[in-house]
Design a protein around this motif. Structure first.
Motif, PDB file in Angstrom:
ATOM      1  N   GLY A  43       0.793  -1.227   0.000  1.00 38.56           N
ATOM      2  CA  GLY A  43       0.000   0.000   0.000  1.00 38.56           C
ATOM      3  C   GLY A  43       0.821   1.270   0.000  1.00 38.56           C
ATOM      4  N   ASP A  44       2.143   1.166   0.165  1.00 43.05           N
ATOM      5  CA  ASP A  44       2.976   2.362   0.287  1.00 43.05           C
ATOM      6  C   ASP A  44       2.985   3.198  -0.983  1.00 43.05           C
ATOM      7  N   ARG A  45       2.979   2.544  -2.128  1.00 46.84           N
ATOM      8  CA  ARG A  45       3.049   3.287  -3.389  1.00 46.84           C
ATOM      9  C   ARG A  45       1.848   4.205  -3.559  1.00 46.84           C
ATOM     10  N   ALA A  46       0.670   3.730  -3.137  1.00 47.20           N
ATOM     11  CA  ALA A  46      -0.531   4.555  -3.244  1.00 47.20           C
ATOM     12  C   ALA A  46      -0.425   5.795  -2.363  1.00 47.20           C
ATOM     13  N   VAL A  47       0.133   5.631  -1.168  1.00 46.18           N
ATOM     14  CA  VAL A  47       0.300   6.776  -0.275  1.00 46.18           C
ATOM     15  C   VAL A  47       1.237   7.798  -0.907  1.00 46.18           C
ATOM     16  N   GLN A  48       2.363   7.335  -1.461  1.00 41.21           N
ATOM     17  CA  GLN A  48       3.323   8.234  -2.102  1.00 41.21           C
ATOM     18  C   GLN A  48       2.685   8.956  -3.280  1.00 41.21           C
ATOM     19  N   GLN A  49       1.966   8.243  -4.115  1.00 43.94           N
ATOM     20  CA  GLN A  49       1.346   8.851  -5.292  1.00 43.94           C
ATOM     21  C   GLN A  49       0.313   9.894  -4.901  1.00 43.94           C
ATOM     22  N   ASN A  50      -0.446   9.634  -3.845  1.00 41.72           N
ATOM     23  CA  ASN A  50      -1.462  10.590  -3.410  1.00 41.72           C
ATOM     24  C   ASN A  50      -0.840  11.878  -2.883  1.00 41.72           C
ATOM     25  N   LEU A  51       0.255  11.760  -2.132  1.00 36.21           N
ATOM     26  CA  LEU A  51       0.934  12.954  -1.644  1.00 36.21           C
ATOM     27  C   LEU A  51       1.475  13.783  -2.806  1.00 36.21           C
ATOM     28  N   GLU A  52       2.108  13.119  -3.755  1.00 33.68           N
ATOM     29  CA  GLU A  52       2.697  13.823  -4.897  1.00 33.68           C
ATOM     30  C   GLU A  52       1.623  14.465  -5.770  1.00 33.68           C
ATOM     31  N   ALA A  53       0.481  13.812  -5.906  1.00 35.90           N
ATOM     32  CA  ALA A  53      -0.597  14.364  -6.722  1.00 35.90           C
ATOM     33  C   ALA A  53      -1.230  15.580  -6.059  1.00 35.90           C
ATOM     34  N   ALA A  54      -1.346  15.532  -4.734  1.00 38.46           N
ATOM     35  CA  ALA A  54      -1.974  16.644  -4.019  1.00 38.46           C
ATOM     36  C   ALA A  54      -1.072  17.860  -3.942  1.00 38.46           C
ATOM     37  N   TRP A  55       0.261  17.639  -3.833  1.00 36.18           N
ATOM     38  CA  TRP A  55       1.214  18.739  -3.713  1.00 36.18           C
ATOM     39  C   TRP A  55       2.368  18.542  -4.691  1.00 36.18           C
ATOM     40  N   PRO A  56       2.236  19.063  -5.910  1.00 36.23           N
ATOM     41  CA  PRO A  56       3.290  18.898  -6.924  1.00 36.23           C
ATOM     42  C   PRO A  56       4.626  19.452  -6.435  1.00 36.23           C
ATOM     43  N   ALA A  57       5.698  18.895  -6.927  1.00 33.13           N
ATOM     44  CA  ALA A  57       7.046  19.314  -6.525  1.00 33.13           C
ATOM     45  C   ALA A  57       7.265  20.794  -6.818  1.00 33.13           C
ATOM     46  N   ASP A  58       7.924  21.491  -5.903  1.00 37.50           N
ATOM     47  CA  ASP A  58       8.213  22.907  -6.109  1.00 37.50           C
ATOM     48  C   ASP A  58       9.657  23.251  -5.758  1.00 37.50           C
ATOM     49  N   PHE A  59      10.520  22.231  -5.614  1.00 43.50           N
ATOM     50  CA  PHE A  59      11.944  22.442  -5.384  1.00 43.50           C
ATOM     51  C   PHE A  59      12.740  21.830  -6.530  1.00 43.50           C
ATOM     52  N   PRO A  60      13.919  22.376  -6.833  1.00 35.34           N
ATOM     53  CA  PRO A  60      14.818  21.705  -7.776  1.00 35.34           C
ATOM     54  C   PRO A  60      15.121  20.300  -7.272  1.00 35.34           C
ATOM     55  N   ALA A  61      15.422  19.406  -8.189  1.00 34.23           N
ATOM     56  CA  ALA A  61      15.637  17.999  -7.834  1.00 34.23           C
ATOM     57  C   ALA A  61      16.732  17.824  -6.788  1.00 34.23           C
ATOM     58  N   ASP A  62      17.820  18.601  -6.902  1.00 35.62           N
ATOM     59  CA  ASP A  62      18.931  18.454  -5.951  1.00 35.62           C
ATOM     60  C   ASP A  62      18.500  18.825  -4.537  1.00 35.62           C
ATOM     61  N   ASP A  63      17.757  19.938  -4.409  1.00 33.90           N
ATOM     62  CA  ASP A  63      17.282  20.355  -3.089  1.00 33.90           C
ATOM     63  C   ASP A  63      16.315  19.323  -2.512  1.00 33.90           C
ATOM     64  N   GLU A  64      15.415  18.856  -3.337  1.00 34.19           N
ATOM     65  CA  GLU A  64      14.439  17.891  -2.851  1.00 34.19           C
ATOM     66  C   GLU A  64      15.134  16.606  -2.391  1.00 34.19           C
ATOM     67  N   ARG A  65      16.122  16.174  -3.139  1.00 34.17           N
ATOM     68  CA  ARG A  65      16.844  14.952  -2.772  1.00 34.17           C
ATOM     69  C   ARG A  65      17.550  15.122  -1.427  1.00 34.17           C
ATOM     70  N   GLU A  66      18.203  16.285  -1.244  1.00 31.85           N
ATOM     71  CA  GLU A  66      18.901  16.539   0.014  1.00 31.85           C
ATOM     72  C   GLU A  66      17.929  16.587   1.185  1.00 31.85           C
ATOM     73  N   LEU A  67      16.813  17.259   0.987  1.00 35.47           N
ATOM     74  CA  LEU A  67      15.822  17.384   2.052  1.00 35.47           C
ATOM     75  C   LEU A  67      15.215  16.029   2.420  1.00 35.47           C
ATOM     76  N   LEU A  68      14.898  15.226   1.422  1.00 30.87           N
ATOM     77  CA  LEU A  68      14.313  13.917   1.694  1.00 30.87           C
ATOM     78  C   LEU A  68      15.293  13.000   2.422  1.00 30.87           C
TER      79      LEU A  68
END
Length: 214
Positions: free
Chosen positions: A92-117
């Motif tokens: 069920g984890d993939r569905a949770v991830q997809q729902n979060l990403e769909a509700a709040w589209p990415a707004d950071f450059p990939a490098d920043d997002e990777r570091e933050l995650l």
């Protein structure tokens, strides 16, 4: 460590995202307007004791996004089917991830997002299981002391995570959904935790610094 939700706003955020997730999983019938699929998060810090994946507190109040959906207008069937059932496991984890990403589209450059995650995941693991606390002595003042972990390392799992702006480009929030077994032997999934960060630039190098949880 882990506390109960401290704000009634958390309940509204939970309801809104449950509606978004339900529509994403169930699908919207042809010709029916997806009224429940619009959501805007306000600034709020969530805690890892909730049983639903809610939206991060990183959306500005003065947003151009649609207004939040009223909790009273959401059909109970949508709420019940919004996320995978508790105990669904890794499937069920993939569905949770997809729902979060769909509700709040990415707004950071990939490098920043990777570091933050990367930092957010490590902080959550350290907070819940005690593993790696010495890396952040300002966040975990007791990192040099033997502390019984609140959650078993073997039964700890991060189900989903996103990093988003928290009002402006120099502030971020990493929103994590996770599962774990506490000291009492109770296993619960769909727990939620937010870690907030601020950006600092020193000698041309950008660093994201985690902020202590209040």
């Amino acid at each position: 460590m882990t506390t109960a939700p401290r704000s009634s706003r958390l309940l509204l955020l939970s309801t809104v995202v449950l509606a978004v997730a339900g529509i994403a999983l169930l699908g919207v019938p042809h010709g029916q307007p997806p009224a429940a699929a619009t959501a805007t998060a306000s600034h709020a810090t969530t805690d890892p004791s909730s049983a639903a994946a809610v939206a991060p507190a990183g959306k500005p109040a003065a947003s151009t996004d649609p207004s939040p959906t009223s909790a009273a207008s959401i059909p109970p069937s949508v709420l019940e089917s919004a996320l995978p059932p508790h105990g669904e496991g890794v499937a069920g984890d993939r569905a949770v991830q997809q729902n979060l990403e769909a509700a709040w589209p990415a707004d950071f450059p990939a490098d920043d997002e990777r570091e933050l995650l990367t930092a957010g995941r490590a902080l959550l693991r350290a907070d819940a299981t005690g593993v790696g606390r010495v890396k952040w002595p300002t966040i975990f003042p007791d990192s040099g002391v033997a502390v019984a972990p609140a959650f078993a390392t073997a039964r700890f799992r991060i189900q989903a995570a996103i990093a988003r702006r928290d009002g402006n480009s120099d502030r971020a929030v990493v929103h994590l959904v996770w599962a774990g077994m506490d000291r009492g032997g109770t296993f619960t999934d769909l727990r939620i935790t937010d870690w907030h960060f601020t950006r600092t630039i020193k000698k041309g190098t950008t660093t994201w610094t985690p902020q202590p949880r209040s």
